[in-house]
Design an enzyme around this catalytic site. Structure first.
Site, PDB file in Angstrom:
ATOM      1  N   ILE A 139       0.862  -1.171   0.000  1.00 12.38           N
ATOM      2  CA  ILE A 139       0.000   0.000   0.000  1.00 12.38           C
ATOM      3  C   ILE A 139       0.904   1.229   0.000  1.00 12.38           C
ATOM      4  O   ILE A 139       2.073   1.144   0.379  1.00 12.38           O
ATOM      5  CB  ILE A 139      -0.983   0.034   1.201  1.00 12.38           C
ATOM      6  CG1 ILE A 139      -0.252  -0.040   2.535  1.00 12.38           C
ATOM      7  CG2 ILE A 139      -2.003  -1.084   1.088  1.00 12.38           C
ATOM      8  CD1 ILE A 139      -1.185   0.022   3.746  1.00 12.38           C
ATOM      9  N   ASP A 140       0.372   2.340  -0.454  1.00 16.52           N
ATOM     10  CA  ASP A 140       1.175   3.552  -0.598  1.00 16.52           C
ATOM     11  C   ASP A 140       1.783   3.981   0.735  1.00 16.52           C
ATOM     12  O   ASP A 140       1.218   3.727   1.805  1.00 16.52           O
ATOM     13  CB  ASP A 140       0.329   4.702  -1.143  1.00 16.52           C
ATOM     14  CG  ASP A 140      -0.165   4.463  -2.551  1.00 16.52           C
ATOM     15  OD1 ASP A 140       0.442   3.635  -3.261  1.00 16.52           O
ATOM     16  OD2 ASP A 140      -1.158   5.111  -2.937  1.00 16.52           O
ATOM     17  N   LYS A 141       2.892   4.682   0.646  1.00 21.25           N
ATOM     18  CA  LYS A 141       3.554   5.217   1.837  1.00 21.25           C
ATOM     19  C   LYS A 141       2.576   5.954   2.734  1.00 21.25           C
ATOM     20  O   LYS A 141       2.560   5.748   3.957  1.00 21.25           O
ATOM     21  CB  LYS A 141       4.690   6.161   1.418  1.00 21.25           C
ATOM     22  CG  LYS A 141       5.319   6.946   2.559  1.00 21.25           C
ATOM     23  CD  LYS A 141       6.320   7.964   2.043  1.00 21.25           C
ATOM     24  CE  LYS A 141       6.844   8.838   3.186  1.00 21.25           C
ATOM     25  NZ  LYS A 141       7.774   9.886   2.683  1.00 21.25           N
TER      26      LYS A 141
END
Length: 318
Positions: A139-141
């Site tokens: 998942i994105d930062k």
């Protein structure tokens, strides 16, 4: 460490998939070519390449910008983890916003992988390679929430199969500007890199062969002044999928720095709270345990920053 280099040459006369032809001509692997295309580092016949699967032109010239190599093997670091579940096969963690999943350019350490190597004493699947041990999905930062990580190769293979056949249950909670109409629905379409901004993904025009098929089912679960809480259930897991699909129907996520601004009345609240990330949380993750076959479901409550944001918005003077 290798230096950066520019590779130039001419593609073979036979028409073939672009990544295959470039690999043959340059000596790089197809996987490396695909990664460099995704980073916007490959040109053919003077044009930036956006699709690894495009067909080549015979004897076309190419330019490949190969960045410096970086140390591949991540090192253990004592970084706190919010462990939701763990056994000898896998570990489920609740990732905080701001934590990068694995080392890459600009984030060589301080990542979830570094933390996992310390916590698991190196007992992670090797299928993802030394830079991404155990990592099955990402998942994105600046997205918070649930991730499952494989400790063994057999667990990794079992989980990867479920991701590939879309049998993983994934639900995200998002706060988006406005009120979707209809309140529930499905967004489908191919997602690929934007032609206008290489840092962004986009829903591509119908009929294109670029990008990857993506499907998001959404439902409005609550409404607030100038925004809504939306549950998004994913059939697929593409880069920035929820963010891109919500923006494509005119309801960009609050705080999202790439895909849209919050409604003007809410901007002072975001500024006051210092809320500078997309309001997106991976709240539910379900799958068949790769060792036992048992269906397991994990949930993670909204993090504090998202709770504070919606509490402030709920008190907004209508």
């Amino acid at each position: 460490m290798d230096n950066a280099r520019i590779l130039t040459g001419t593609l073979p006369p036979e028409v073939a998939r672009l990544d295959k032809a470039l690999a043959e001509a340059s000596g790089l692997s197809r996987g490396r070519i695909q990664a460099l295309i995704a980073e916007g580092r490959v040109q053919v016949a003077g044009a930036l390449v956006t699709s690894a699967s495009a067909r080549t032109g015979a004897n076309a010239s190419y330019i490949i910008d190969v960045p410096p190599a970086a140390p591949a093997e991540a090192q253990p670091q004592d970084i706190p983890l919010d462990v939701v579940f763990e056994d000898e096969h896998l570990i489920v963690v609740n990732k905080p916003a701001g934590l990068v999943v694995h080392p890459a350019a600009g984030n060589r350490d301080g990542t979830l992988v570094n933390a996992l190597l310390h916590h698991c004493a190196g007992q992670l699947s090797g299928i993802g390679g030394v830079a991404r041990p155990g990592i099955v999905h990402r998942i994105d930062k600046d997205t918070s929430g649930l991730l499952v990580v494989a400790k063994t190769d057999s667990a990794h293979e079992g989980l990867a199969t479920q991701f590939a056949d879309h049998s993983i249950d994934r639900a995200y909670i998002a706060f988006a500007g406005g009120k979707p109409k209809p309140a529930s629905g499905t967004v489908a379409g191919r997602i690929g890199r934007s032609d206008r901004n290489r840092k962004k993904m986009a829903v591509l025009p119908d009929g294109t062969t670029r990008g990857k098929h993506a499907v998001t089912h959404y439902s409005t679960t609550a409404t607030y002044p100038h925004c809504s809480e939306i549950e998004c259930r994913l059939e697929t897991g593409r880069t920035h999928q929820v963010r891109v699909h919500c923006a494509s129907i005119g309801h960009a996520l609050l705080g999202d720095p790439l895909y849209g601004r919050a409604p003007a009345p809410l901007r002072p609240i975001l500024n006051r709270l210092g809320f500078q990330r997309q309001a997106l949380h991976a709240a539910e993750l379900g799958f068949a345990h790769p060792a036992t076959g048992e269906r397991v479901v994990f949930r993670a409550d909204l993090p504090r920053d998202m709770r504070e944001l919606i509490d402030e918005i709920a008190r907004f003077d209508r």
